[in-house]
Design a protein around this motif. Structure first.
Motif, PDB file in Angstrom:
ATOM      1  N   VAL A 107      70.992 109.669  90.325  1.00 57.87           N
ATOM      2  CA  VAL A 107      69.571 109.622  90.655  1.00 57.87           C
ATOM      3  C   VAL A 107      69.083 111.020  91.012  1.00 57.87           C
ATOM      4  CG1 VAL A 107      67.790 108.476  92.024  1.00 57.87           C
ATOM      5  CG2 VAL A 107      69.926 107.279  91.532  1.00 57.87           C
ATOM      6  N   VAL A 108      69.900 111.772  91.736  1.00 61.00           N
ATOM      7  CA  VAL A 108      69.562 113.158  92.065  1.00 61.00           C
ATOM      8  C   VAL A 108      69.372 113.972  90.790  1.00 61.00           C
ATOM      9  CG1 VAL A 108      70.420 115.285  93.127  1.00 61.00           C
ATOM     10  CG2 VAL A 108      70.711 113.111  94.319  1.00 61.00           C
ATOM     11  N   GLN A 109      70.182 113.698  89.783  1.00 57.43           N
ATOM     12  CA  GLN A 109      70.107 114.451  88.532  1.00 57.43           C
ATOM     13  C   GLN A 109      68.889 114.085  87.696  1.00 57.43           C
ATOM     14  OE1 GLN A 109      72.358 116.929  88.065  1.00 57.43           O
ATOM     15  NE2 GLN A 109      73.108 116.259  90.059  1.00 57.43           N
ATOM     16  N   SER A 110      68.544 112.801  87.647  1.00 57.08           N
ATOM     17  CA  SER A 110      67.533 112.348  86.689  1.00 57.08           C
ATOM     18  C   SER A 110      66.215 111.901  87.317  1.00 57.08           C
ATOM     19  CB  SER A 110      68.102 111.187  85.863  1.00 57.08           C
ATOM     20  OG  SER A 110      68.440 110.091  86.708  1.00 57.08           O
ATOM     21  N   HIS A 111      66.207 111.539  88.595  1.00 58.20           N
ATOM     22  CA  HIS A 111      65.007 110.992  89.214  1.00 58.20           C
ATOM     23  C   HIS A 111      64.931 111.438  90.682  1.00 58.20           C
ATOM     24  CE1 HIS A 111      61.576 108.524  89.591  1.00 58.20           C
ATOM     25  NE2 HIS A 111      62.142 107.367  89.921  1.00 58.20           N
ATOM     26  N   PRO A 112      64.961 112.754  90.932  1.00 59.69           N
ATOM     27  CA  PRO A 112      65.042 113.234  92.314  1.00 59.69           C
ATOM     28  C   PRO A 112      63.868 112.823  93.192  1.00 59.69           C
ATOM     29  CG  PRO A 112      64.677 115.047  90.775  1.00 59.69           C
ATOM     30  CD  PRO A 112      65.036 113.855  89.960  1.00 59.69           C
ATOM     31  N   SER A 113      62.718 112.541  92.601  1.00 63.15           N
ATOM     32  CA  SER A 113      61.574 112.138  93.425  1.00 63.15           C
ATOM     33  C   SER A 113      61.820 110.813  94.132  1.00 63.15           C
ATOM     34  CB  SER A 113      60.306 112.047  92.567  1.00 63.15           C
ATOM     35  OG  SER A 113      60.391 110.984  91.634  1.00 63.15           O
ATOM     36  N   ALA A 114      62.802 110.049  93.669  1.00 63.68           N
ATOM     37  CA  ALA A 114      63.118 108.761  94.284  1.00 63.68           C
ATOM     38  C   ALA A 114      64.237 108.854  95.318  1.00 63.68           C
ATOM     39  CB  ALA A 114      63.509 107.753  93.200  1.00 63.68           C
ATOM     40  N   MET A 123      63.844 114.151  98.800  1.00 62.78           N
ATOM     41  CA  MET A 123      63.631 115.376  98.034  1.00 62.78           C
ATOM     42  C   MET A 123      62.137 115.646  97.861  1.00 62.78           C
ATOM     43  SD  MET A 123      66.783 115.456  95.284  1.00 62.78           S
ATOM     44  CE  MET A 123      66.904 117.248  95.343  1.00 62.78           C
ATOM     45  N   ALA A 124      61.334 114.591  97.820  1.00 66.74           N
ATOM     46  CA  ALA A 124      59.882 114.786  97.763  1.00 66.74           C
ATOM     47  C   ALA A 124      59.380 115.424  99.062  1.00 66.74           C
ATOM     48  CB  ALA A 124      59.186 113.451  97.522  1.00 66.74           C
ATOM     49  N   GLY A 125      59.918 114.990 100.191  1.00 69.48           N
ATOM     50  CA  GLY A 125      59.544 115.599 101.465  1.00 69.48           C
ATOM     51  C   GLY A 125      59.992 117.041 101.559  1.00 69.48           C
ATOM     52  N   MET A 126      61.184 117.331 101.026  1.00 70.99           N
ATOM     53  CA  MET A 126      61.691 118.706 100.970  1.00 70.99           C
ATOM     54  C   MET A 126      60.722 119.592 100.207  1.00 70.99           C
ATOM     55  SD  MET A 126      64.937 120.055  98.715  1.00 70.99           S
ATOM     56  CE  MET A 126      63.948 119.812  97.219  1.00 70.99           C
ATOM     57  N   GLN A 127      60.269 119.122  99.041  1.00 73.58           N
ATOM     58  CA  GLN A 127      59.345 119.918  98.239  1.00 73.58           C
ATOM     59  C   GLN A 127      58.023 120.111  98.963  1.00 73.58           C
ATOM     60  OE1 GLN A 127      57.526 118.240  94.650  1.00 73.58           O
ATOM     61  NE2 GLN A 127      57.910 120.191  93.586  1.00 73.58           N
ATOM     62  N   ALA A 167      54.819 125.347  91.133  1.00 72.77           N
ATOM     63  CA  ALA A 167      54.029 126.430  90.534  1.00 72.77           C
ATOM     64  C   ALA A 167      53.870 126.251  89.026  1.00 72.77           C
ATOM     65  CB  ALA A 167      54.680 127.780  90.840  1.00 72.77           C
ATOM     66  N   LEU A 168      54.877 125.673  88.391  1.00 74.18           N
ATOM     67  CA  LEU A 168      54.836 125.447  86.950  1.00 74.18           C
ATOM     68  C   LEU A 168      54.086 124.172  86.579  1.00 74.18           C
ATOM     69  CD1 LEU A 168      58.522 126.432  86.159  1.00 74.18           C
ATOM     70  CD2 LEU A 168      56.501 127.585  85.234  1.00 74.18           C
ATOM     71  N   GLY A 169      53.682 123.394  87.580  1.00 72.09           N
ATOM     72  CA  GLY A 169      53.020 122.127  87.293  1.00 72.09           C
ATOM     73  C   GLY A 169      53.969 121.067  86.779  1.00 72.09           C
ATOM     74  N   MET A 170      55.271 121.215  87.109  1.00 75.57           N
ATOM     75  CA  MET A 170      56.281 120.254  86.687  1.00 75.57           C
ATOM     76  C   MET A 170      56.432 119.154  87.716  1.00 75.57           C
ATOM     77  SD  MET A 170      59.290 122.925  85.524  1.00 75.57           S
ATOM     78  CE  MET A 170      60.522 121.614  85.495  1.00 75.57           C
ATOM     79  N   HIS A 171      56.673 117.946  87.247  1.00 79.18           N
ATOM     80  CA  HIS A 171      57.025 116.856  88.154  1.00 79.18           C
ATOM     81  C   HIS A 171      58.384 117.176  88.781  1.00 79.18           C
ATOM     82  CE1 HIS A 171      57.883 112.812  89.658  1.00 79.18           C
ATOM     83  NE2 HIS A 171      56.613 112.519  89.448  1.00 79.18           N
ATOM     84  N   LEU A 172      58.562 116.737  90.013  1.00 73.66           N
ATOM     85  CA  LEU A 172      59.834 116.985  90.695  1.00 73.66           C
ATOM     86  C   LEU A 172      61.008 116.421  89.900  1.00 73.66           C
ATOM     87  CD1 LEU A 172      61.314 118.072  93.206  1.00 73.66           C
ATOM     88  CD2 LEU A 172      60.870 115.864  94.313  1.00 73.66           C
ATOM     89  N   ASP A 173      60.783 115.361  89.146  1.00 70.34           N
ATOM     90  CA  ASP A 173      61.884 114.777  88.367  1.00 70.34           C
ATOM     91  C   ASP A 173      62.401 115.706  87.274  1.00 70.34           C
ATOM     92  OD1 ASP A 173      61.882 112.481  89.864  1.00 70.34           O
ATOM     93  OD2 ASP A 173      60.733 111.288  88.431  1.00 70.34           O
ATOM     94  N   LEU A 174      61.680 116.798  87.001  1.00 64.15           N
ATOM     95  CA  LEU A 174      62.123 117.758  85.991  1.00 64.15           C
ATOM     96  C   LEU A 174      62.740 119.008  86.603  1.00 64.15           C
ATOM     97  CD1 LEU A 174      59.041 117.582  83.564  1.00 64.15           C
ATOM     98  CD2 LEU A 174      61.170 116.267  83.455  1.00 64.15           C
ATOM     99  N   PHE A 175      62.794 119.085  87.925  1.00 63.83           N
ATOM    100  CA  PHE A 175      63.186 120.359  88.534  1.00 63.83           C
ATOM    101  C   PHE A 175      64.644 120.708  88.315  1.00 63.83           C
ATOM    102  CE2 PHE A 175      65.628 118.721  91.884  1.00 63.83           C
ATOM    103  CZ  PHE A 175      65.740 119.549  92.999  1.00 63.83           C
ATOM    104  N   GLN A 176      65.482 119.737  87.966  1.00 63.99           N
ATOM    105  CA  GLN A 176      66.881 120.054  87.684  1.00 63.99           C
ATOM    106  C   GLN A 176      67.036 120.832  86.382  1.00 63.99           C
ATOM    107  OE1 GLN A 176      68.611 119.833  90.108  1.00 63.99           O
ATOM    108  NE2 GLN A 176      68.908 117.829  91.028  1.00 63.99           N
ATOM    109  N   ARG A 177      65.960 120.972  85.617  1.00 66.31           N
ATOM    110  CA  ARG A 177      66.017 121.813  84.416  1.00 66.31           C
ATOM    111  C   ARG A 177      65.978 123.299  84.765  1.00 66.31           C
ATOM    112  NH1 ARG A 177      62.119 118.733  79.963  1.00 66.31           N
ATOM    113  NH2 ARG A 177      62.847 116.607  80.407  1.00 66.31           N
TER     114      ARG A 177
END
Length: 239
Positions: A107-114, A123-127, A167-177
């Motif tokens: 889940v951390v790898q693919s859906h960190p917002s959850a 992780m959403a609170g961290m961001q 800053a890139l306008g990416m959803h948190l679920d993409l940040f592992q990229r």
């Protein structure tokens, strides 16, 4: 608009052994990490920075100290608790190889917002708290030193990745990229209409062009001519 250099701390004893250090006290830079921090300080020395803001953990404080020591001036130094490492809760202090076998790892790898770490933070609170801290300090630096000011924020891998994603306008679920290596420098310039990501995860390259200032205004259609440096060259940063 001010410009922030997002610097991850150098390699630590925990990084070298594959341990998730989290917020545990007493985790310091190892010998390689000290060398990395010194090289990063030397890179940034070409840019007069207005302020250096650091996570309170030792590894970031040590990296920040190396940056300040390489400055010819005397930038202000401060600690920002909201730039501290994610609270990994009961994951803290465990080997990454062991954590990778847990269901939550995927889940951390693919859906960190959850993700909310057991006994820790989401992780959403961290961001949310790290982005708010960066924007707050950026506004304060610009107010005091002007729109051409450059400052440094020294923090942790997941923190910097989450700030870059915002800053890139990416959803948190993409940040592992995104990749943010030890002692790397990423560069964000915040403007009235949008942030501009000028570089990510750089480990080498000339940063003196930042001393020339970052042009403001609308984005150039077609990409523009780049940021000129002394001699008419455009900046070259190797990742």
């Amino acid at each position: 608009m001010a410009t922030v250099l997002l610097v991850r701390h150098g390699r630590t004893t925990a990084n070298a052994t594959g341990m998730l250090a989290g917020r545990a006290p007493g985790v310091h830079l190892d010998d390689l990490g000290e060398d990395q921090a010194a090289r990063t300080g030397d890179r940034i020395a070409a840019v007069p920075v207005a302020a250096v803001v650091s996570s309170p953990l030792e590894r970031c404080a040590e990296t920040a100290r190396a940056i300040v020591e390489h400055q010819s001036g005397a930038p202000s130094s401060s600690v920002e608790p909201d730039l501290t490492e994610c609270d990994y809760g009961r994951w803290q202090g465990r080997p990454l190889s062991e954590l990778a076998a847990e269901d939550l790892w995927q889940v951390v790898q693919s859906h960190p917002s959850a993700v909310t770490f057991p006994g820790g933070e989401s992780m959403a609170g961290m961001q949310a708290r790290s982005v708010a801290a960066i924007r707050r300090h950026d506004a304060a630096v610009e107010s005091e030193h002007g729109p051409g000011a450059v400052w440094v924020a020294v923090s942790h891998g997941d923190i910097i990745k989450s700030v870059l994603a915002d800053a890139l306008g990416m959803h948190l679920d993409l940040f592992q990229r995104l990749e943010v290596g030890p002692a790397s420098v990423s560069i964000v310039s915040y403007g009235a209409s949008r942030p501009r990501v000028l570089a990510t995860n750089t480990a080498a390259g000339d940063l003196s062009w930042l001393a020339q200032g970052i042009p403001s205004g609308d984005a150039a259609v077609g990409g523009g001519a780049g940021t000129p440096t002394e001699g008419g060259r455009t900046p070259r940063i190797r990742t």
